[in-house]
Design a protein around this motif. Structure first.
Motif, PDB file in Angstrom:
ATOM      1  N   GLY A 223       0.563  -1.283  -0.038  1.00  0.00           N
ATOM      2  CA  GLY A 223       0.376  -0.040   0.169  1.00  0.00           C
ATOM      3  C   GLY A 223       0.688   0.957  -0.360  1.00  0.00           C
ATOM      4  N   SER A 224       2.430   1.222   0.017  1.00  0.00           N
ATOM      5  CA  SER A 224       3.096   2.223   0.378  1.00  0.00           C
ATOM      6  C   SER A 224       3.371   2.452  -1.460  1.00  0.00           C
ATOM      7  N   VAL A 225       4.526   3.640  -1.460  1.00  0.00           N
ATOM      8  CA  VAL A 225       4.854   4.018  -3.193  1.00  0.00           C
ATOM      9  C   VAL A 225       6.665   4.355  -2.685  1.00  0.00           C
ATOM     10  N   GLU A 226       6.901   3.239  -3.709  1.00  0.00           N
ATOM     11  CA  GLU A 226       8.519   3.453  -3.828  1.00  0.00           C
ATOM     12  C   GLU A 226       9.080   4.730  -4.724  1.00  0.00           C
ATOM     13  N   ALA A 227      10.199   5.253  -4.711  1.00  0.00           N
ATOM     14  CA  ALA A 227      10.553   6.205  -6.143  1.00  0.00           C
ATOM     15  C   ALA A 227      11.885   6.206  -5.535  1.00  0.00           C
TER      16      ALA A 227
END
Length: 96
Positions: free
Chosen positions: A45-49
């Motif tokens: 459910g997180s976002v990675e960049a």
């Protein structure tokens, strides 16, 4: 004229950040700032960049990531140093 040092940072963004136009908004922000890298959803459910570019522009994008688009509710952003070389452009990647 001195060149601005280039840096890379790995971001892990937590909160209500999926299904709220977060990734597409980050691509727009990154391109406007001249930052390269990528962004993707995580299965948790997180976002990675990964963001790379002039230090000032990378910091500006990190500051933006703490707020995100209007519908997002960012609870936290973990920032870590990352190794280059920076990728060309800025893209959305598939969920990992």
């Amino acid at each position: 004229m001195s060149e601005t040092p280039s840096v890379c940072r790995h971001l892990h963004i937590h909160g209500r950040v999926q299904g709220v136009y977060y990734r597409a908004s980050m691509v727009e922000q990154a391109l406007a700032l001249g930052v390269s890298g990528w962004v993707r959803n995580r299965r948790d459910g997180s976002v990675e960049a990964l963001v790379c570019g002039p230090a000032e522009a990378v910091e500006e994008l990190i500051d933006w990531s703490r707020q995100g688009p209007a519908q997002a509710r960012v609870e936290g952003v973990a920032v870590a140093e990352a190794e280059g070389p920076p990728p060309a452009g800025f893209e959305q990647r598939p969920t990992a």
